[in-house]
Enzyme design. Sequence first.
Site, PDB file in Angstrom:
ATOM      1  N   GLU A 168       0.813  -1.226   0.000  1.00  0.00           N
ATOM      2  CA  GLU A 168       0.000   0.000   0.000  1.00  0.00           C
ATOM      3  C   GLU A 168       0.843   1.271   0.000  1.00  0.00           C
ATOM      4  O   GLU A 168       0.754   2.105   0.910  1.00  0.00           O
ATOM      5  CB  GLU A 168      -0.968   0.014   1.191  1.00  0.00           C
ATOM      6  CG  GLU A 168      -1.983  -1.101   1.139  1.00  0.00           C
ATOM      7  CD  GLU A 168      -3.081  -0.969   2.190  1.00  0.00           C
ATOM      8  OE1 GLU A 168      -2.983  -0.098   3.064  1.00  0.00           O
ATOM      9  OE2 GLU A 168      -4.052  -1.744   2.112  1.00  0.00           O
ATOM     10  N   GLU A 378      -5.277  -8.563   0.504  1.00  0.00           N
ATOM     11  CA  GLU A 378      -6.016  -8.236   1.727  1.00  0.00           C
ATOM     12  C   GLU A 378      -7.482  -8.002   1.412  1.00  0.00           C
ATOM     13  O   GLU A 378      -7.819  -7.409   0.372  1.00  0.00           O
ATOM     14  CB  GLU A 378      -5.482  -6.952   2.414  1.00  0.00           C
ATOM     15  CG  GLU A 378      -4.200  -7.139   3.164  1.00  0.00           C
ATOM     16  CD  GLU A 378      -3.723  -5.869   3.861  1.00  0.00           C
ATOM     17  OE1 GLU A 378      -4.566  -5.095   4.369  1.00  0.00           O
ATOM     18  OE2 GLU A 378      -2.491  -5.667   3.894  1.00  0.00           O
TER      19      GLU A 378
END
Length: 478
Positions: A168, A378
């Site tokens: 991320e 995720e």
Amino acid sequence: HKELTAFPKSFLWGSASAAYQIEGAYREGGKGLSVWDKFVRIPGKTYEGTNGDVAVDHYHRYQEDVDLMAEAGLKAYRFSIAWTRIFPNGKGEPNEAGLKFYDDLINDLIAHKIEPVVTIYHWDLPQALQDEYGGWESREIIPDFLNYAKTLFDRYGDRVRYWVTLNEQNIFMQHGYLMASHPPAVKDPKRMYAANHIGNLVNATVIKYFHEHGYQGQIGPSFAYSPAYPADAAPINQLAADNAEQFNSYYWMDMYVFGHYPDLIRKWQTEQGLAPEITEADDALLKDPLSHPDFMGLNYYQTNTVAANPLDGVGMAAENTSGKKGTSKESGVPGLFKMAKNDYLQKTDWDWNIDPIGLRIALRRINSRYQLPVLITENGLGAFDTLEADHEIHDDYRIHFLREHVKAIHEAISDGVDVIGYTTWSFTDLLSWLNGYRKRYGFVYVNRDEESEKDLARYPKDSFYWYKQVIASNGEDL
Ligand code: BG6
């Protein structure tokens, strides 16, 4: 309903975690301090001052955790390596005790037929590199990061076939340099874009090195993608949604896959005086096909809904515009878009939109724009859980959430998207960076809270048994 295409036989059903959020043992085994070890000690930064000093003590209990993964039938486990365990000061001589910890973990996973998916960087930068040259703001990080990654490839490359470079990047750069809610707690968009550009150079350098040196397996970044919807059918809001896609998502993913930033955003940055400097050498590296990922890692939690925002409209400095965390506040980018409400979606305990169809849309958009396989690295539900007297946890809300998302993946596969696997967030409960221990994501309850480490006992939740059956039936029995 049309007949759905079956999940591939090799589908990687799994779960994910990150070193800082589970390991604890923050000063053991020769580990150095990371920027998070320092940041959590600044008063008011995390929920009730929680930190990962002990976390869920995975460092000492990894065998018990792997046994539970095996019991659930996990095919894959995604975890991150703490840079500070391998190089306590970020560089120099590798620390054998740190290398050995992950050797043992990887061997244990393989002994249980669980595929290790290794994240090289999940936010815990060595504090020494922050102090020495400002971490992500200096190009000096490029050789240091490469040296760290090489050390991992050489040590574990015979057993690890899936590597995630940066977790991320969009989140840790924006939270670190725009909203000041992560280290190094800066609020400066120009510095954010400059550091982020260096992040792109690191990502490309590592991927290129991996491809040039004949390692087995696949490598790619994990991106936090929250697709943007227009608030309604008004063309001006359609345009705003397109702006938001480019600003929040294609700005990163286009760079990963094509090696350039979207023209719309480059233009906007130049007008605002925010454009990062791109050298000719940068451009050559970023455009080199060897620097491009083998898959797109997707962290999916929710979608954004946006509307037009006039030039004198709400700004971005104060609040997150990426929509991944905290969509409820008024925020936006003047002239491009602003966040809007979506009355069609329910919310989690932390006010995140619940949108399984959004996952199908995310998968389809990545597929059609980038033509890459997707590894869902995720997805999960952060919620309050109740431990009953008999040590059971009846998390039917989590089962419901995950079931709907698995259905959406199944639909996306049937649409033609190549999905490699699904590692849910998370396997055990763990530390939520800013929300302490009460925001729980796991299939396995960990008996601790903000006030006390209690006994750190592990208790499988109802969702654990549900996921076990999903895996055993390869996604048929939901
Ligand atoms: C992602 C991260 O941001 O989402 C994880 O990669 C994180 O590390 C997860 O924990 C959930 O976010 P939060 O804020 O609910 O912990």
